[in-house]
Design a protein around this motif. Structure first.
Motif: not given
Length: 585
Positions: A136-146
């Protein structure tokens, strides 16, 4: 209607026709002349640097030239006042009729207000997230995604032909580790006691369903195979399962890619994409056989003290030359990066954006070198690095997730607070700055919570229209009616201030797109919400300023036009950020 572009064009026309003598027009650098908001709003509505930019060419002191420009500008009927400040800045205050026409134009444009043709429909590829499909993606990936998704939305709104792309890192040793981890969970599904997950394998519970699915499909058949036999089978199933999970997590965050590009296709010998890329660099003189000195610090796993096929990347801006083919004939990881860029370039992209984590800072120069070598300098490549996100709950750091085994997942965050707060707050700081994300603060219903404050302003706009329908049940509130009313009825200075803030939106869109800084949209929306809420609250104390006046239908229509424009811009900007614009809260 872009206020700043309009007056920049007017100013340049006046400069050429009335200020700059014919014998000096050829060398005049009008490209540096800008019209922008003044540093202090009290000085005027717009300002220009024209006098300071052109003074040397004209052989005049900046303030002396400013006096000539001011005299010429006074003939424009849409200018109410013009003055000079400081070393030669020219401040301009606009006339009321211009503001009314601008507001009417914004109302008539509807959702198209602020949309730009800056990109001229040029193709641009935005690659973001691109997490390894190992969990699963972590919160760091979350920022890059947004950041990536918002930037892609912004560029599309600014007139670019945008492709949103996800690069699946499904080749390499980490995929073999994933397969071995899944095989362990498969054995567990068959009833074996596996004990603690061995060091080096992925420990998360998210692999348990993958093991169960393998048991359902194969029974105990895989248990009797050698690793060489079961590895390709489990590898494929594991990647597919991880990508299903990743797509679902991204969808929960309202992130949807146009293209999912598999790294494995680059390694396909039949396709020969890596070989073709190396051959292309060789033809252009960027490849040679040689050795590299050992790098400082820890040695990378693909470094060899032997003769290899090398990319002469130092000739195109990199710090060191890069290996493409190892001494045993196998390709390096970097060779796949080269082939991937060439594939994008061959697909017709001359502009490419990579959104990467801060730990990829060392990739910037090498990617830029690849772009220069492959395209001959014709392609523009931009790398945006997203700094870390720290999670808090009421000021206390948030611990790891059981689902992942060692980190907080993107889905954990979205499931707890919702997609809207996550998306808005992830771009409420510039991507190059660290971000603190507090679960309690982003769900707080107060003016201190930016996403709530902006969404609440939109909901307030909608409530005004409900009040208007109660006061005037037969009221026609289509855009044309409201635009016509606004042209005649907006007169209060505080209303002009709100119109002026609306007028900034097209410029904010273009400047954010040009600088590739999507956080500017979030900042602007908060400023607009603040201006609207401040004016709304004035109406509580001063009844004559209320948007709905049940004794004055004409004034109500005029002010509803202003509310419609605010609501439209709020919804437009929130759409760019991937955040909803609720009608009620």
């Amino acid at each position: 209607m872009n206020l700043f572009t309009d007056f920049e064009n007017r100013l340049k026309h006046i400069l050429l026709e009335q200020v700059i003598p014919a014998d000096k027009r050829d060398g005049a650098d009008l490209g540096r002349v800008v019209v922008e908001p003044p540093r202090d709003a009290a000085h005027g509505d717009i300002a220009t640097n024209a006098a300071m930019v052109l003074s040397k060419h004209m052989g005049l002191a900046p303030r002396a030239l400013a006096d000539q420009i001011i005299e010429a500008l006074k003939s424009d009927p849409d200018i109410a006042d013009v003055s000079v400040a400081g070393p030669g800045f020219i401040n301009i205050r606009l006339a009321g009729p211009y503001w009314r026409r601008l507001l009417a134009a914004a109302i008539r444009a509807g959702e198209g207000f602020g949309r730009s043709q800056l990109g001229e429909n040029r193709k641009i590829n935005v690659e973001y997230v691109s997490a390894n499909p190992t969990g699963p993606m972590h919160v760091g990936h979350c920022r890059g995604a947004v950041v990536g998704d918002t930037l892609a939305n912004l560029l599309a709104f600014a007139g670019y032909d945008v492709i949103k792309e996800y690069y699946i890192n499904d080749a390499g040793s980490q995929i073999d580790v994933l397969a071995r981890s899944v095989f362990l969970r498969y054995r567990q599904a068959l009833g074996e006691t596996i004990g603690d997950i061995p060091e080096g394998l992925y420990p998360g519970d998210y692999l348990i369903p993958v093991g169960e699915a393998l048991k359902t499909e194969f029974g105990s058949k895989l248990r009797g195979m050698t690793e060489a036999e079961w590895m390709p089978i489990i590898r494929d199933r594991a990647i597919d399962a991880m990508m299903v999970m990743i797509r679902q997590d991204l969808a929960a965050l309202n992130v949807h890619h146009d293209v999912f590009y598999s790294e494995r296709t680059l390694h396909d010998a039949n396709a020969g994409k890596i070989l073709n890329a190396i051959n292309d660099l060789t033809y252009k003189g960027h490849v040679y056989r040689g050795t590299l000195p050992p790098p400082k610090g820890q040695l990378p796993e693909d470094w060899e003290d032997r003769e290899q096929i090398l990319f002469r990347s130092t000739d195109v801006g990199d710090d060191i030359d890069r290996p493409l083919v190892k001494s045993d004939g196998s390709y390096t990881y970097f060779a796949a990066d080269v082939a991937y860029f060439k594939d994008k370039f061959d697909r017709g992209f001359n502009q490419m954006i990579y959104v990467l984590g801060a730990d990829h800072g060392g990739y910037v120069k090498r990617l830029e070198a690849v772009a220069k070598a492959i395209s001959g300098g014709s392609a523009k490549l931009t790398v945006l690095l997203c700094q870390l996100v720290k999670l808090y709950r009421n000021g206390e750091p948030v611990k790891m997730s059981k689902r992942s085994g060692n980190f907080v997942t993107l889905r954990d965050v979205v499931d707890e607070v919702g997609s809207d707060p996550v998306r808005f707050m992830m771009i409420y700081r510039k991507n190059s700055e660290p971000l603190d994300f507090d679960f309690a603060k982003v769900t707080e219903q107060s003016k201190d919570n930016p996403v709530f404050y902006v969404q609440y302003a939109h909901a307030r706009c909608m409530s005004v229209f409900r009040q208007a329908r109660e006061a005037f049940p037969d009221l026609d509130i289509d855009n044309e009616t409201l635009a016509a009313g606004a042209e005649a009825g907006i007169v209060d200075p505080s209303e002009w201030q709100l119109v002026a803030k609306l007028a900034e939106y097209p410029r904010v869109v273009e400047s954010a797109a040009q600088s590739m800084e999507p956080h500017r949209i979030a900042y602007y929306l908060h400023e607009l919400a603040s201006a609207y809420n401040a004016h709304y609250n004035k109406g509580r104390d001063i009844p004559d300023l209320r948007f709905v006046n049940d004794k004055n239908r004409e004034l109500t229509v005029a002010r509803l036009g202003l509310v419609r424009a605010v609501a439209t811009v709020l919804k437009s900007g929130l759409s760019i950020t991937g955040t909803s614009a609720p009608d009620e809260m």
